[in-house]
Enzyme design. Structure first.
Site, mmCIF file in Angstrom:
data_model
loop_
_atom_site.group_PDB
_atom_site.id
_atom_site.type_symbol
_atom_site.label_atom_id
_atom_site.label_comp_id
_atom_site.label_asym_id
_atom_site.label_seq_id
_atom_site.Cartn_x
_atom_site.Cartn_y
_atom_site.Cartn_z
ATOM 1 N N ARG A 1 0.820 -1.224 0.000
ATOM 2 C CA ARG A 1 0.000 0.000 0.000
ATOM 3 C C ARG A 1 0.846 1.262 0.000
ATOM 4 O O ARG A 1 0.450 2.268 0.582
ATOM 5 C CB ARG A 1 -0.908 0.056 1.226
ATOM 6 C CG ARG A 1 -2.045 -0.914 1.223
ATOM 7 C CD ARG A 1 -3.203 -0.395 0.392
ATOM 8 N NE ARG A 1 -4.271 -1.376 0.381
ATOM 9 C CZ ARG A 1 -5.335 -1.309 1.152
ATOM 10 N NH1 ARG A 1 -5.491 -0.292 1.963
ATOM 11 N NH2 ARG A 1 -6.240 -2.239 1.096
ATOM 12 N N TYR B 1 -14.936 -11.844 0.421
ATOM 13 C CA TYR B 1 -15.621 -10.577 0.123
ATOM 14 C C TYR B 1 -16.914 -10.821 -0.654
ATOM 15 O O TYR B 1 -17.927 -10.164 -0.428
ATOM 16 C CB TYR B 1 -14.718 -9.658 -0.701
ATOM 17 C CG TYR B 1 -13.746 -8.856 0.140
ATOM 18 C CD1 TYR B 1 -14.177 -7.752 0.869
ATOM 19 C CD2 TYR B 1 -12.402 -9.192 0.204
ATOM 20 C CE1 TYR B 1 -13.298 -7.011 1.645
ATOM 21 C CE2 TYR B 1 -11.510 -8.457 0.972
ATOM 22 C CZ TYR B 1 -11.969 -7.377 1.694
ATOM 23 O OH TYR B 1 -11.099 -6.642 2.463
ATOM 24 N N ASP C 1 -6.810 -2.506 -7.268
ATOM 25 C CA ASP C 1 -7.367 -3.104 -6.054
ATOM 26 C C ASP C 1 -7.745 -4.555 -6.341
ATOM 27 O O ASP C 1 -8.135 -4.887 -7.461
ATOM 28 C CB ASP C 1 -8.594 -2.337 -5.565
ATOM 29 C CG ASP C 1 -8.934 -2.720 -4.125
ATOM 30 O OD1 ASP C 1 -8.216 -2.274 -3.217
ATOM 31 O OD2 ASP C 1 -9.879 -3.497 -3.920
ATOM 32 N N ARG D 1 -3.349 6.701 1.192
ATOM 33 C CA ARG D 1 -3.794 7.976 1.783
ATOM 34 C C ARG D 1 -2.789 8.642 2.710
ATOM 35 O O ARG D 1 -2.896 9.821 2.991
ATOM 36 C CB ARG D 1 -5.114 7.761 2.535
ATOM 37 C CG ARG D 1 -6.297 7.706 1.591
ATOM 38 C CD ARG D 1 -7.545 7.282 2.310
ATOM 39 N NE ARG D 1 -7.336 5.961 2.882
ATOM 40 C CZ ARG D 1 -8.299 5.239 3.448
ATOM 41 N NH1 ARG D 1 -9.512 5.718 3.531
ATOM 42 N NH2 ARG D 1 -8.043 4.041 3.932
ATOM 43 N N ARG E 1 -6.654 12.001 -5.199
ATOM 44 C CA ARG E 1 -7.963 11.526 -4.727
ATOM 45 C C ARG E 1 -8.970 12.658 -4.535
ATOM 46 O O ARG E 1 -10.177 12.436 -4.519
ATOM 47 C CB ARG E 1 -7.781 10.738 -3.429
ATOM 48 C CG ARG E 1 -7.325 9.309 -3.641
ATOM 49 C CD ARG E 1 -8.456 8.382 -4.108
ATOM 50 N NE ARG E 1 -9.273 7.953 -2.972
ATOM 51 C CZ ARG E 1 -10.435 8.461 -2.648
ATOM 52 N NH1 ARG E 1 -10.966 9.403 -3.387
ATOM 53 N NH2 ARG E 1 -11.091 8.013 -1.613
#
Ligand code: CP3
Length: 647
Positions: free
Chosen positions: A330, A456, A379, A334, A343
């Site tokens: 990652r 998921y 992703d 963010r 973003r």
């Protein structure tokens, strides 16, 4: 100096001394006057010269066909071009005959300028195209028109303007029309190229601040001259650092197609409006652009220039390296300011599906941290959409999946995907990233592992106890295996496409598999992982990653990937002892990055000491970097690993 102040203070009126390249030819004088009036310093660089009218056989052929009644629809693109075409035809024919012949066809005008020209010439216009007058509105209006026009089988003539409009031609042809292009005038380069070459030199030297483009042909000619001097690529890259203002959508579309991004387009496609709006907005746009342009970049120890021989790739192959390679899961996320800025413009899924932006954040993260590998920005969950489920990233709440799987029937309803089509944006992003990354920095492709994806798809999102997942697994092994198989098939194809696009290593994220007992892993997961790894290209290193997998490592290794990823819950030293011949990736606790740099250095040293310099170690965190991590601490870690491990 004065110029720097202008840029820094932003709020000044007008261009405030900015240097403005104007590519306009016919109105060069007028555009320079307007630039000066708006407070700018004009750099006049005419790009076009009109060829003499007699050199226009296409116009003559058009006249002959028109008079013989061989057209149903005639499209006029520009005012100047319309007048030119008539002037050329009138050297041989009477205007009255030409207008009479046109009156028998459906005359279409692209905008107010050809309308005015046709009115002057006495030609009745049947259809006028609405603003912004691109080929899209044109085709739209022709398709919707109730003037009795049918495109199917229609013979269409298009008065061209400088360059041919391939999209319009293609759109009309696919609606069943046959199209004849009539180049009413052709542009050549100006006789004297010195002013244009001087403008190019100033753009390259970063002494020009704004470039005004008033027609699509200008930009083709600009690039043609740059190409002739061997500086086309440098010019394109220098253009990203100034403000490119385009007069309207046609020019903008052409610029974008050539890879040049446009910073502003005025409300109306007019020279005066362009200069006025550019003068109002350029100083601030430039300030924003220049403040973000110096991407801070960490130097890495020098490489060989070949990604296959990089420390990362050699460590994956278990070969000795002069220092331990490091990257962070990652790493584009963010916690990084540059990522948050992107973003702010794009939602997470827009970012994933925008190859240019995805490549940008991938490369920025690698350069900012100075890590030894890049991982493509994407992703693991994107694959569930083409399989037929809904996917949403709701801010701060993690991903949610709709239409989630509840039964064997739902598994049967899943689509077999063709990644090369449905996930083409990922491969485009890989190609762009590969082109932008330093040649010796390897690029990692990735996917989610079947179990983690299945969880998921069944839970509809993240989960604590995986109750629904395990319930399906225990109650309906047939449905479970079918789900794992359809996923495995899709993933093999997906990863192979990533390799074909330029990924040099792969990582399979089985983030949530640690919730299983070894016995369940053996029964419900291992066969599918073995199948997955056996179908991947043997010369591409594959990292098999999971968390909470301390009790599953032997089984995971037996699945056959060449690199094992371990989280921070295990001691990495003994893992090396246990799996000779397997490279190991890990394993610093991501939360260690919240501590002092001195602690970060010590704890990194502990991991390196545990490994004891054995070949085949790739330094990483035990799981993805957390959003609140201070970026300087991530950099401190990378630097510490590089220095402490150097041999
Ligand atoms: O490592 C990289 O820099 C590449 C990018 C990457 C992302 N997701 C970007 C992302 C990778 C490799 C992933 C993998 C991924 N995605 C995993 C496996 C790795 C792991 O952490 O276990 C999982 C489980 C997912 C699913 C997923 N995507 C979750 C759970 C979330 C929400 C978590 C969060 O931080 O909000 C995402 C969204 C996501 N994927 C973000 C990023 C940068 C944050 C989205 C944002 O910008 O708001």
């Amino acid at each position: 100096m004065a110029r720097e102040q202008v840029i820094q203070e932003g709020g000044v009126r007008g261009f405030g001394g900015l240097r403005v390249v104007a590519l306009e030819s016919r109105m060069a004088g007028e555009s320079s006057r307007l630039i000066t009036k708006a407070g700018g310093i004009p750099i006049e660089a005419p790009t076009l010269r009109e060829l003499p009218i007699e050199e226009n056989p296409a116009a003559m052929e058009f006249a002959d066909s028109l008079l013989a009644g061989r057209f149903d629809i005639v499209i006029f693109m520009t005012g100047v071009g319309t007048r030119y075409l008539f002037a050329a035809m009138e050297t041989r024919h009477d205007r009255a005959d030409l207008t009479a012949a046109l009156a028998k066809t459906t005359v279409v005008a692209r905008g107010p300028k050809p309308v005015a020209a046709l009115r002057e010439l006495g030609v009745p216009v049947v259809i006028t195209v609405p603003e912004p007058n691109t080929w899209r509105e044109m085709v739209g209006v022709l398709e919707e028109s109730n003037e009795g026009v049918a495109l199917q089988g229609a013979r269409v003539a298009i008065q061209e303007y400088g360059i041919s409009n391939d999209e319009l031609t293609r759109a009309l042809e696919s609606a069943g029309a046959s199209v004849t292009c009539v180049p009413a005038y052709r542009w050549a380069l100006p006789e004297d190229l010195a002013p244009l070459k001087d403008a190019i030199r100033q753009i390259l030297a970063r002494t020009a601040d704004v470039m005004l483009v008033t027609s699509a042909t200008q930009i083709h000619h600009l690039l043609e001259v740059a190409r002739g001097d061997g500086v086309e690529d440098e010019l394109k890259s220098a253009l990203t650092e100034l403000i490119v203002a385009s007069v309207g959508p046609v020019a903008t579309e052409n610029l974008r197609k050539l890879g040049i991004s446009v910073d502003l387009e005025p409300a109306h496609p007019k020279l005066g409006t362009l200069i006025k709006e550019a003068s109002q907005r350029a100083p601030e746009l430039l300030l924003n652009k220049r403040s973000g342009i110096v991407r801070p970049r960490r130097e890495r120890p020098a490489g060989s220039g070949d990604a296959q021989q990089s420390v990362f790739m050699r460590a994956c192959r278990g070969e000795a390296t002069e220092y331990t390679p490091v990257w962070l899961m990652r790493q584009a996320g963010r916690y990084m300011q540059e990522y948050r800025e992107v973003r702010a413009r794009l939602s997470f899924s827009e970012l994933c599906k925008n190859p240019q932006a995805a490549a940008e954040v991938t490369v920025t993260a690698q350069e900012r941290l100075g890590v030894d590998a890049a991982i493509i920005f994407s992703d693991i969950l994107l694959i569930v959409e083409p399989m037929g489920l809904g996917l949403a990233y709701d801010h701060g709440e993690g991903p949610t999946i709709s239409g989630n799987i509840k039964s064997g029937a739902d598994v049967d309803a899943l689509r077999e995907i063709t990644p090369s089509e449905e996930l083409a944006f990922v491969f485009d992003a890989i190609r762009l990233t590969r082109a932008e990354l330093d040649a010796d920095v390897p690029l990692i492709g990735f996917c989610g592992a079947p179990f983690t994806l299945a969880s998921y798809m069944i839970e509809g999102g993240g989960s604590r106890n995986y109750v629904s997942t395990k319930t399906l697994m225990y109650r309906d092994k047939g449905a479970w295996d079918a789900l794992m198989k359809v996923l495995t098939r899709a993933l093999v194809d997906y990863l192979r496409c990533q390799v074909d696009a330029g990924a040099q290593a792969l990582q399979v994220f089985d983030s949530w598999v640690g919730c299983l007992s070894p016995a369940d892993y053996r029964t419900y997961v291992l066969p599918h992982m073995t199948e997955l790894f056996s179908k991947l290209p043997p010369d591409v290193p594959v990292i098999h990653f999971g968390t909470g997998t301390a009790t599953l490592l032997d089984l995971q290794v037996s699945a056959g990937a060449s690199v094992l990823g371990v989280d921070h819950r295990v001691e990495i030293g003994p893992v090396f002892e246990r799996f000779p011949g397997v490279a190991i990736q890990g394993n610093l606790d991501p939360v260690a990055l919240f501590a002092e740099p001195a602690y970060i250095r010590d704890t990194a040293e502990k991991v390196l000491d545990d490994v004891g310099g054995k070949p085949g170690h790739i330094f990483n965190l035990g799981h993805g970097i957390l959003p609140a991590t201070p970026v300087d601490n991530a950099i401190a870690l990378v630097d510490a690993v590089h220095t402490l491990s150097a041999k």
